[in-house]
Motif scaffolding. Structure first.
Motif, PDB file in Angstrom:
ATOM      1  N   LEU A 220       3.708  -2.929  -6.851  1.00  0.00           N
ATOM      2  CA  LEU A 220       2.364  -2.472  -6.514  1.00  0.00           C
ATOM      3  C   LEU A 220       1.884  -3.250  -5.296  1.00  0.00           C
ATOM      4  O   LEU A 220       1.708  -4.468  -5.343  1.00  0.00           O
ATOM      5  CB  LEU A 220       1.404  -2.686  -7.678  1.00  0.00           C
ATOM      6  N   GLU A 221       1.693  -2.532  -4.205  1.00  0.00           N
ATOM      7  CA  GLU A 221       1.250  -3.160  -2.956  1.00  0.00           C
ATOM      8  C   GLU A 221       0.247  -2.264  -2.265  1.00  0.00           C
ATOM      9  O   GLU A 221       0.515  -1.085  -2.022  1.00  0.00           O
ATOM     10  CB  GLU A 221       2.455  -3.416  -2.049  1.00  0.00           C
ATOM     11  N   LYS A 222      -0.946  -2.814  -2.007  1.00  0.00           N
ATOM     12  CA  LYS A 222      -2.023  -2.074  -1.339  1.00  0.00           C
ATOM     13  C   LYS A 222      -2.354  -0.790  -2.090  1.00  0.00           C
ATOM     14  O   LYS A 222      -2.547   0.283  -1.500  1.00  0.00           O
ATOM     15  CB  LYS A 222      -1.640  -1.763   0.105  1.00  0.00           C
ATOM     16  N   GLY A 223      -2.380  -0.890  -3.427  1.00  0.00           N
ATOM     17  CA  GLY A 223      -2.777   0.239  -4.257  1.00  0.00           C
ATOM     18  C   GLY A 223      -1.723   1.295  -4.460  1.00  0.00           C
ATOM     19  O   GLY A 223      -2.005   2.341  -5.044  1.00  0.00           O
ATOM     20  N   GLN A 224      -0.504   1.044  -3.988  1.00  0.00           N
ATOM     21  CA  GLN A 224       0.562   2.036  -4.102  1.00  0.00           C
ATOM     22  C   GLN A 224       1.801   1.417  -4.728  1.00  0.00           C
ATOM     23  O   GLN A 224       2.189   0.292  -4.399  1.00  0.00           O
ATOM     24  CB  GLN A 224       0.914   2.598  -2.717  1.00  0.00           C
ATOM     25  N   TYR A 225       2.425   2.160  -5.639  1.00  0.00           N
ATOM     26  CA  TYR A 225       3.672   1.704  -6.245  1.00  0.00           C
ATOM     27  C   TYR A 225       4.853   2.140  -5.389  1.00  0.00           C
ATOM     28  O   TYR A 225       4.960   3.303  -4.998  1.00  0.00           O
ATOM     29  CB  TYR A 225       3.827   2.263  -7.660  1.00  0.00           C
ATOM     30  N   ILE A 226       5.726   1.190  -5.103  1.00  0.00           N
ATOM     31  CA  ILE A 226       6.907   1.460  -4.280  1.00  0.00           C
ATOM     32  C   ILE A 226       8.150   1.071  -5.070  1.00  0.00           C
ATOM     33  O   ILE A 226       8.259  -0.055  -5.575  1.00  0.00           O
ATOM     34  CB  ILE A 226       6.864   0.656  -2.966  1.00  0.00           C
ATOM     35  N   GLY A 227       9.088   2.016  -5.203  1.00  0.00           N
ATOM     36  CA  GLY A 227      10.293   1.761  -5.977  1.00  0.00           C
ATOM     37  C   GLY A 227      11.501   1.490  -5.097  1.00  0.00           C
ATOM     38  O   GLY A 227      11.583   1.957  -3.963  1.00  0.00           O
ATOM     39  N   GLN A 228      12.430   0.709  -5.635  1.00  0.00           N
ATOM     40  CA  GLN A 228      13.676   0.420  -4.927  1.00  0.00           C
ATOM     41  C   GLN A 228      14.798   0.230  -5.932  1.00  0.00           C
ATOM     42  O   GLN A 228      14.620  -0.437  -6.955  1.00  0.00           O
ATOM     43  CB  GLN A 228      13.536  -0.845  -4.070  1.00  0.00           C
ATOM     44  N   GLY A 229      15.944   0.812  -5.641  1.00  0.00           N
ATOM     45  CA  GLY A 229      17.107   0.656  -6.503  1.00  0.00           C
ATOM     46  C   GLY A 229      18.215  -0.121  -5.821  1.00  0.00           C
ATOM     47  O   GLY A 229      18.311  -0.142  -4.582  1.00  0.00           O
ATOM     48  N   TYR A 230      19.051  -0.765  -6.626  1.00  0.00           N
ATOM     49  CA  TYR A 230      20.195  -1.536  -6.129  1.00  0.00           C
ATOM     50  C   TYR A 230      21.368  -1.299  -7.068  1.00  0.00           C
ATOM     51  O   TYR A 230      21.194  -1.141  -8.285  1.00  0.00           O
ATOM     52  CB  TYR A 230      19.885  -3.027  -6.088  1.00  0.00           C
ATOM     53  N   TYR A 231      22.573  -1.334  -6.501  1.00  0.00           N
ATOM     54  CA  TYR A 231      23.761  -1.021  -7.290  1.00  0.00           C
ATOM     55  C   TYR A 231      24.969  -1.729  -6.683  1.00  0.00           C
ATOM     56  O   TYR A 231      25.176  -1.700  -5.466  1.00  0.00           O
ATOM     57  CB  TYR A 231      23.990   0.490  -7.272  1.00  0.00           C
ATOM     58  N   GLY A 232      25.750  -2.404  -7.540  1.00  0.00           N
ATOM     59  CA  GLY A 232      26.914  -3.078  -6.981  1.00  0.00           C
ATOM     60  C   GLY A 232      27.891  -3.545  -8.048  1.00  0.00           C
ATOM     61  O   GLY A 232      27.552  -3.605  -9.229  1.00  0.00           O
TER      62      GLY A 232
END
Length: 275
Positions: A220-232
């Motif tokens: 949650l940054e500046k009122g917005q949710y931002i998603g990120q995925g990682y795989y290895g």
């Protein structure tokens, strides 16, 4: 009596932790999930799982819940661990524990050894890793903890899976450090870290080895949710960055999971999920 035990244990560097096998909805530790909503997870046919709320007793005889784990008693490794990221500031103390409740023991507290005759039937124990040539790969890593209790609670065998030492100590470690930088500016960040099992390889003819590790973050940054995925590791032995949606699609080849279900809590404004 618990208070006395707590103060005695507090006098040493490492002390016993406690976790609790709970209902399928993680009702006692939903705070570690976006909108208090655990992932939608469908295990493969014949694979049993148990939700665990990982916690400690405090000096007021209260339980402090520190993170949540979905554990496979079939594979003897966790599927995922969920935690709320906070800027790390802690050292490390390895004192490995197991979860007696998974094997029907009435003792609720974690302990470094299981003395019941059934301990180890539904989970990995320390001796399973002897001469295995695998590391105990943390899902909730020590690097992402910011207090002594959380650090201790990560060193349980319900929060680790057998991991290739080279990958664990190099590429995945650098990835964990990079995530710290990525999430540093978040007002709050929900993290899920999981394992894809290699069902063809079992350590000690018992514990399923991890084939891949993955991580999903929701910031949650500046009122917005931002998603990120990682795989290895990917084909180059590195950790691949991808969208939440792409990561979920990639995992469909192993099991079905939706990391951040868009289920608004009652009497709250809807929270938009990370995707």
């Amino acid at each position: 009596m618990r208070n006395l035990i707590f103060f005695q244990l507090l006098s040493s560097v490492c002390f016993f932790t406690l976790s609790e096998v709970v209902d399928n909805h993680f009702s006692k530790c939903t705070k570690f999930f976006l909108d208090d909503t655990p992932p939608d997870f469908t295990p493969p046919t014949g694979v049993s799982v148990k939700p665990i709320c990982q916690c400690l007793w405090d000096d007021h005889d209260e339980q402090i819940y520190l993170y949540a784990t979905l554990y496979s008693t079939s594979w003897k490794i966790p599927i995922f661990s969920a935690y709320v990221f906070q800027s790390p500031n802690i050292g490390r103390c390895d004192a490995w524990y197991i979860e007696p409740q998974l094997d029907g023991d009435s003792e609720p507290c974690m302990r470094p050894k299981g003395y019941g005759k059934n301990i180890g039937q539904n989970q990995a124990v320390t001796k399973d890793y002897y001469n295995s040539f695998y590391d105990k790969g943390h899902l909730y890593p020590v690097l992402h903890t910011n207090n002594h209790l959380s650090m201790l609670a990560t060193s349980t065998l319900t929060n680790v899976a057998p991991q290739n030492p080279t990958f664990n100590q190099n590429v995945w470690l650098e990835h964990e450090k990079a995530v710290i930088k990525d999430l540093k500016s978040c007002e709050v960040a929900y993290v899920l870290t999981g394992v894809v099992p290699d069902t063809n390889i079992k350590m000690n003819n018992k514990v399923t080895v991890s084939k891949y590790y993955w991580r999903a973050t929701c910031c949650l940054e500046k009122g917005q949710y931002i998603g990120q995925g990682y795989y290895g590791p990917d084909n180059n032995g590195l950790v691949k960055k991808l969208t939440i949606k792409d990561l979920q699609n990639l995992l469909k080849g192993f099991y079905q999971i939706i990391f951040f279900p868009n289920i608004p809590a009652q009497n709250k404004k809807p929270t938009y999920t990370c995707n």
